[in-house]
Design a protein around this motif. Sequence first.
Motif, PDB file in Angstrom:
ATOM      1  N   ILE A 184       4.711   2.092   2.733  1.00  0.00           N
ATOM      2  CA  ILE A 184       4.924   0.601   3.193  1.00  0.00           C
ATOM      3  C   ILE A 184       3.589   0.079   3.377  1.00  0.00           C
ATOM      4  O   ILE A 184       3.039  -0.312   3.586  1.00  0.00           O
ATOM      5  CB  ILE A 184       6.179   0.220   3.156  1.00  0.00           C
ATOM      6  CG1 ILE A 184       7.529   0.700   1.701  1.00  0.00           C
ATOM      7  CG2 ILE A 184       6.303  -1.288   3.424  1.00  0.00           C
ATOM      8  CD1 ILE A 184       8.700   0.295   2.330  1.00  0.00           C
ATOM      9  N   ASP A 185       3.434   0.258   4.639  1.00  0.00           N
ATOM     10  CA  ASP A 185       2.696   0.058   5.715  1.00  0.00           C
ATOM     11  C   ASP A 185       1.455  -0.001   5.178  1.00  0.00           C
ATOM     12  O   ASP A 185       0.090  -0.728   5.388  1.00  0.00           O
ATOM     13  CB  ASP A 185       2.596   0.919   6.976  1.00  0.00           C
ATOM     14  CG  ASP A 185       3.416   0.339   7.335  1.00  0.00           C
ATOM     15  OD1 ASP A 185       4.607  -0.712   7.522  1.00  0.00           O
ATOM     16  OD2 ASP A 185       3.848   1.306   8.316  1.00  0.00           O
ATOM     17  N   GLU A 186       0.294   1.216   3.770  1.00  0.00           N
ATOM     18  CA  GLU A 186       0.053   1.582   3.406  1.00  0.00           C
ATOM     19  C   GLU A 186      -0.105  -0.070   2.496  1.00  0.00           C
ATOM     20  O   GLU A 186      -1.180  -0.944   2.282  1.00  0.00           O
ATOM     21  CB  GLU A 186      -0.564   2.648   2.088  1.00  0.00           C
ATOM     22  CG  GLU A 186      -1.648   3.148   1.485  1.00  0.00           C
ATOM     23  CD  GLU A 186      -2.093   3.707   1.361  1.00  0.00           C
ATOM     24  OE1 GLU A 186      -2.546   4.453   0.735  1.00  0.00           O
ATOM     25  OE2 GLU A 186      -1.277   4.781   2.045  1.00  0.00           O
ATOM     26  N   LEU A 187       0.985  -0.128   1.974  1.00  0.00           N
ATOM     27  CA  LEU A 187       1.156  -0.499   0.541  1.00  0.00           C
ATOM     28  C   LEU A 187       0.773  -2.329   0.773  1.00  0.00           C
ATOM     29  O   LEU A 187      -0.514  -3.246   0.579  1.00  0.00           O
ATOM     30  CB  LEU A 187       1.904  -0.776  -0.467  1.00  0.00           C
ATOM     31  CG  LEU A 187       2.028   0.328  -0.748  1.00  0.00           C
ATOM     32  CD1 LEU A 187       3.650   0.457  -1.743  1.00  0.00           C
ATOM     33  CD2 LEU A 187       1.019   0.265  -2.393  1.00  0.00           C
ATOM     34  N   CYS A 188       1.179  -3.080   2.273  1.00  0.00           N
ATOM     35  CA  CYS A 188       0.902  -4.529   2.347  1.00  0.00           C
ATOM     36  C   CYS A 188      -0.526  -4.564   3.139  1.00  0.00           C
ATOM     37  O   CYS A 188      -1.575  -5.412   3.017  1.00  0.00           O
ATOM     38  CB  CYS A 188       2.208  -3.910   3.917  1.00  0.00           C
ATOM     39  SG  CYS A 188       3.737  -4.176   3.486  1.00  0.00           S
TER      40      CYS A 188
END
Length: 137
Positions: A38-42
């Motif tokens: 999720i951090d990478e996607l954001c």
Amino acid sequence: VNISAHIPELYIENLPQRLGIYRRIADIKTQDDVSDVIDELCDRFGEPPKSVLGLIDVALIRNSAAAHGIKEISQNGGNLLLYVDEISGEHTARLLSHFKNRFLLSAGKRPYYSIRIGSESSAECLKEIMTALSAEE
């Protein structure tokens, strides 16, 4: 199971990047993996839409289910059916303890656990099932 789970083309337009993220999501095994993805996607694409979060939930549930010997999960009306090759006394005890009158065991030719979905969504109920199966007693 009725869960919207895909990466919209409008979220990640580039096909090779989208396929790479599908592979990354498929490898999710822990809650830490979920946070990392999720951090990478954001960082790379902005806040992920609901369908991407659903895909992440499905990957975590699928990998957790496989680790607990669950071969197939389906939904029949308001019940989630978790098919196994053999009944586990430990899993049966954990699910019965956690879900009480929402739990049913079918020990027929194709054994399965049945959990009645409560007020939560199918995905939330599946997460609760995986948590119950993983709990230390």
